[in-house]
Design a protein around this motif. Structure first.
Motif, PDB file in Angstrom:
ATOM      1  N   ARG A  78      24.782   8.023 -69.347  1.00 37.18           N
ATOM      2  CA  ARG A  78      24.376   6.837 -68.595  1.00 37.18           C
ATOM      3  C   ARG A  78      24.753   5.541 -69.312  1.00 37.18           C
ATOM      4  O   ARG A  78      24.633   4.463 -68.743  1.00 37.18           O
ATOM      5  N   GLY A  79      25.186   5.660 -70.574  1.00 38.79           N
ATOM      6  CA  GLY A  79      25.619   4.484 -71.320  1.00 38.79           C
ATOM      7  C   GLY A  79      24.693   4.050 -72.427  1.00 38.79           C
ATOM      8  O   GLY A  79      24.908   2.998 -73.039  1.00 38.79           O
ATOM      9  N   GLN A 120      17.070   4.674 -60.933  1.00 41.16           N
ATOM     10  CA  GLN A 120      17.776   5.744 -60.221  1.00 41.16           C
ATOM     11  C   GLN A 120      18.446   5.244 -58.947  1.00 41.16           C
ATOM     12  O   GLN A 120      19.615   5.553 -58.678  1.00 41.16           O
ATOM     13  N   GLU A 170      19.454   2.367 -58.159  1.00 43.50           N
ATOM     14  CA  GLU A 170      20.536   1.416 -58.432  1.00 43.50           C
ATOM     15  C   GLU A 170      21.673   2.081 -59.194  1.00 43.50           C
ATOM     16  O   GLU A 170      22.815   1.609 -59.168  1.00 43.50           O
ATOM     17  N   GLY A 171      21.354   3.174 -59.910  1.00 44.18           N
ATOM     18  CA  GLY A 171      22.363   3.839 -60.722  1.00 44.18           C
ATOM     19  C   GLY A 171      22.831   2.979 -61.869  1.00 44.18           C
ATOM     20  O   GLY A 171      24.018   2.948 -62.207  1.00 44.18           O
ATOM     21  N   ARG A 172      21.871   2.285 -62.515  1.00 46.27           N
ATOM     22  CA  ARG A 172      22.238   1.351 -63.581  1.00 46.27           C
ATOM     23  C   ARG A 172      21.293   1.494 -64.763  1.00 46.27           C
ATOM     24  O   ARG A 172      20.096   1.718 -64.592  1.00 46.27           O
ATOM     25  N   LEU A 173      21.865   1.346 -65.963  1.00 49.90           N
ATOM     26  CA  LEU A 173      21.097   1.414 -67.203  1.00 49.90           C
ATOM     27  C   LEU A 173      20.825   0.010 -67.729  1.00 49.90           C
ATOM     28  O   LEU A 173      21.712  -0.850 -67.716  1.00 49.90           O
ATOM     29  N   TYR A 174      19.605  -0.206 -68.191  1.00 51.66           N
ATOM     30  CA  TYR A 174      19.227  -1.446 -68.866  1.00 51.66           C
ATOM     31  C   TYR A 174      18.745  -1.076 -70.263  1.00 51.66           C
ATOM     32  O   TYR A 174      17.948  -0.150 -70.425  1.00 51.66           O
ATOM     33  N   TRP A 175      19.210  -1.800 -71.266  1.00 48.13           N
ATOM     34  CA  TRP A 175      18.850  -1.478 -72.653  1.00 48.13           C
ATOM     35  C   TRP A 175      18.012  -2.601 -73.253  1.00 48.13           C
ATOM     36  O   TRP A 175      18.316  -3.779 -73.074  1.00 48.13           O
ATOM     37  N   ARG A 226      14.831  -6.598 -71.825  1.00 47.93           N
ATOM     38  CA  ARG A 226      15.564  -6.585 -70.551  1.00 47.93           C
ATOM     39  C   ARG A 226      14.680  -6.094 -69.404  1.00 47.93           C
ATOM     40  O   ARG A 226      15.156  -5.929 -68.287  1.00 47.93           O
ATOM     41  N   TRP A 266      16.655   3.550 -66.859  1.00 46.38           N
ATOM     42  CA  TRP A 266      17.604   3.923 -65.813  1.00 46.38           C
ATOM     43  C   TRP A 266      16.929   3.788 -64.452  1.00 46.38           C
ATOM     44  O   TRP A 266      15.947   4.476 -64.169  1.00 46.38           O
ATOM     45  N   ALA A 285      15.612  -6.259 -60.416  1.00 37.70           N
ATOM     46  CA  ALA A 285      16.366  -5.257 -59.659  1.00 37.70           C
ATOM     47  C   ALA A 285      15.453  -4.487 -58.716  1.00 37.70           C
ATOM     48  O   ALA A 285      15.808  -4.217 -57.559  1.00 37.70           O
TER      49      ALA A 285
END
Length: 303
Positions: free
Chosen positions: A183-184, A194, A196-201, A205, A192, A212
């Motif tokens: 996932r990055g 789900q 949106e399919g996006r990872l935030y670190w 954040r 994560w 989102a």
């Protein structure tokens, strides 16, 4: 009715920033009642190893900071603790191996995993207890208020027999770590979304995750962000006393995008604090700063 949403929280007990994030999640949950938060621990050292982190698998990110960056980062961490009201005490030994604790967490699901996660975090980052020790893990299980008597008995038996580290738990931890990498993720905490399919670190954040989620909850009005990210100074202290002046020095280089973002906030600060705030612009050569600190860092490493 707002749609059901899902958030995976990737974390390791050995990370203080993930500890802070874990304490913020209950308020986050209240802002998003239809959000399901899934606690999914990972091996931070494995993330470091897989991404060739300069500090190595067993190190801490600050190990490779130069002295100046380490001092500034430490001061920022202290301000974050104070701003969020987080109880914290530097552990006597850090980092500790958390593999056993993480495998134990995979013997639980849902709210019980979240409850034991909280107990482990407090043990590590407040009470200075050794979460790598089996006897200590047993004590923490017994003390955890979020676990029922039957669950405690089961976990204590698993600890005593060693079955908490069975193939199922080992595989779950390894596969989730691999998933976080895919996932990055390169560190923790990582979130994560789900749908949106996006990872935030990073725990700082979470406000981006918040935005989102509200974007996907079209029928809901977004509450004030201050409920999630408290202001550092209360409203009644955002004024400079009559007859006094405050100076803010803004150090920047045009080549830095972060300096650009900081510059965009200067007008807002001027509006908030008025003419008694004096902003001094301090341009400098960023490259020279980098070169000097890199030289100092390697000089220390080689000495």
């Amino acid at each position: 009715m707002a749609p059901a949403l899902h958030l995976d929280f990737h974390y390791d007990i050995s990370c203080p920033f993930a500890y802070i994030a874990s304490l913020r999640l209950p308020a986050f949950q209240r802002r998003h009642p239809n959000l399901a938060i899934n606690y999914r621990p990972v091996l931070l050292g494995a993330l470091y190893r897989a991404t060739s982190a300069p500090q190595g698998a067993a190190g801490s990110a600050s190990d490779v900071f130069n002295a100046t960056k380490r001092a500034v980062t430490s001061a920022g961490f202290t301000r974050t603790l104070r701003r969020l009201g987080v109880e914290y005490k530097q552990p006597p030994r850090h980092p500790l191996k958390t593999t056993k604790a993480l495998r134990l967490l995979y013997c639980l699901e849902g709210p019980e995993r979240a409850a034991l996660t909280g107990s482990l975090y407090r043990a590590y980052w407040v009470d200075g207890r050794d979460v790598s020790d089996l006897k200590e893990l047993g004590s923490l299980v017994q003390e955890c208020q979020g676990l029922g008597p039957g669950t405690k008995t089961r976990l204590l038996d698993l600890l005593q027999t060693g079955r908490f580290e069975a193939t199922e738990q080992r595989k779950a931890l390894e596969e989730t770590t691999d998933l976080a990498l895919q996932r990055g993720a390169f560190g923790v905490p990582a979130f994560w979304v789900q749908e949106e399919g996006r990872l935030y670190w990073g725990q700082d954040r979470l406000q981006f995750v918040d935005k989102a989620l509200f974007a996907m909850e079209e029928e809901r009005q977004e509450p004030v962000l201050e409920a999630l990210v408290p202001r550092y100074a209360p409203l009644d202290r955002r004024q400079i006393p009559e007859g006094e002046e405050m100076k803010l020095e803004f150090w920047y280089d045009f080549s830095s995008p972060w300096a650009f973002l900081g510059w965009t906030q200067l007008a807002r600060l001027q509006r908030i604090f008025g003419p008694r705030l004096r902003i001094d612009m301090k341009p400098f050569l960023l490259g020279i700063l980098f070169r000097e600190h890199v030289f100092q860092f390697y000089a220390v490493k080689l000495s």
